[in-house]
Design a protein around this motif. Structure first.
Motif, PDB file in Angstrom:
ATOM      1  N   ARG A  47       0.805  -1.219   0.000  1.00 25.90           N
ATOM      2  CA  ARG A  47       0.000   0.000   0.000  1.00 25.90           C
ATOM      3  C   ARG A  47       0.837   1.267   0.000  1.00 25.90           C
ATOM      4  N   LEU A  48       2.132   1.164   0.269  1.00 24.05           N
ATOM      5  CA  LEU A  48       2.983   2.352   0.294  1.00 24.05           C
ATOM      6  C   LEU A  48       3.123   2.948  -1.104  1.00 24.05           C
ATOM      7  N   PRO A  49       3.119   4.276  -1.205  1.00 27.54           N
ATOM      8  CA  PRO A  49       3.282   4.918  -2.524  1.00 27.54           C
ATOM      9  C   PRO A  49       4.762   5.030  -2.888  1.00 27.54           C
ATOM     10  N   LEU A  50       5.394   3.911  -3.168  1.00 27.58           N
ATOM     11  CA  LEU A  50       6.838   3.893  -3.409  1.00 27.58           C
ATOM     12  C   LEU A  50       7.234   4.667  -4.660  1.00 27.58           C
ATOM     13  N   HIS A  51       6.376   4.706  -5.670  1.00 22.60           N
ATOM     14  CA  HIS A  51       6.740   5.437  -6.882  1.00 22.60           C
ATOM     15  C   HIS A  51       6.806   6.944  -6.614  1.00 22.60           C
ATOM     16  N   ILE A  53       7.646   8.285  -3.659  1.00 25.40           N
ATOM     17  CA  ILE A  53       8.865   8.459  -2.868  1.00 25.40           C
ATOM     18  C   ILE A  53      10.078   8.410  -3.787  1.00 25.40           C
ATOM     19  N   ASP A  54      10.078   7.497  -4.741  1.00 22.47           N
ATOM     20  CA  ASP A  54      11.190   7.377  -5.679  1.00 22.47           C
ATOM     21  C   ASP A  54      11.339   8.644  -6.522  1.00 22.47           C
ATOM     22  N   GLU A  55      10.225   9.207  -6.969  1.00 22.54           N
ATOM     23  CA  GLU A  55      10.278  10.443  -7.754  1.00 22.54           C
ATOM     24  C   GLU A  55      10.853  11.596  -6.930  1.00 22.54           C
ATOM     25  N   ARG A  56      10.457  11.692  -5.676  1.00 26.34           N
ATOM     26  CA  ARG A  56      10.983  12.777  -4.831  1.00 26.34           C
ATOM     27  C   ARG A  56      12.465  12.609  -4.547  1.00 26.34           C
ATOM     28  N   ILE A  57      12.889  11.383  -4.296  1.00 23.94           N
ATOM     29  CA  ILE A  57      14.322  11.145  -4.053  1.00 23.94           C
ATOM     30  C   ILE A  57      15.128  11.475  -5.297  1.00 23.94           C
ATOM     31  N   ASN A  58      14.636  11.077  -6.473  1.00 16.06           N
ATOM     32  CA  ASN A  58      15.341  11.395  -7.716  1.00 16.06           C
ATOM     33  C   ASN A  58      15.419  12.901  -7.939  1.00 16.06           C
TER      34      ASN A  58
END
Length: 111
Positions: A47-51, A53-58
């Motif tokens: 359920r975590l919105p990993l995509h 989080i990945d966009e913000r880290i990038n």
């Protein structure tokens, strides 16, 4: 005999329709087991919105690396200017010799 065949066809068609209806109904579990900790954790991870989080880290890494590059280029520019000044003025006139500095630290005077 005609009535018997008609009734058998009707009962068979009802049986086939009942069978198709029962197959299409959703199955309901009679006993729901409590989910284990591993299953709960796996569902939570899914359920975590990993995509996002990945966009913000990038995005953060892109900005950080871009600013770091600018900082390194400015530092390189300053060092190059300082080395040019030292080269033009001469090393002896800008700083005392290394041996004089070592003697000064040890308290010895050279004459």
């Amino acid at each position: 005999m005609y009535a018997f065949l008609l009734q058998m066809t009707f009962v068979t068609s009802l049986a086939v329709m009942t069978f198709i209806l029962l197959r299409s109904l959703p199955r309901v579990a009679t006993e729901e087991a409590e989910p284990s900790l591993a299953a709960w954790f796996s569902d939570w991870i899914d359920r975590l919105p990993l995509h996002h989080i990945d966009e913000r880290i990038n995005g953060f890494l892109f900005k950080f690396l871009k600013r770091s590059r600018v900082f390194v280029l400015k530092l390189d520019n300053r060092l190059s200017r300082h080395l040019d000044r030292v080269k033009k003025s001469g090393e002896q006139s800008a700083h005392p010799s290394v041996q004089e500095m070592i003697d000064h630290v040890h308290g010895e005077k050279t004459e």
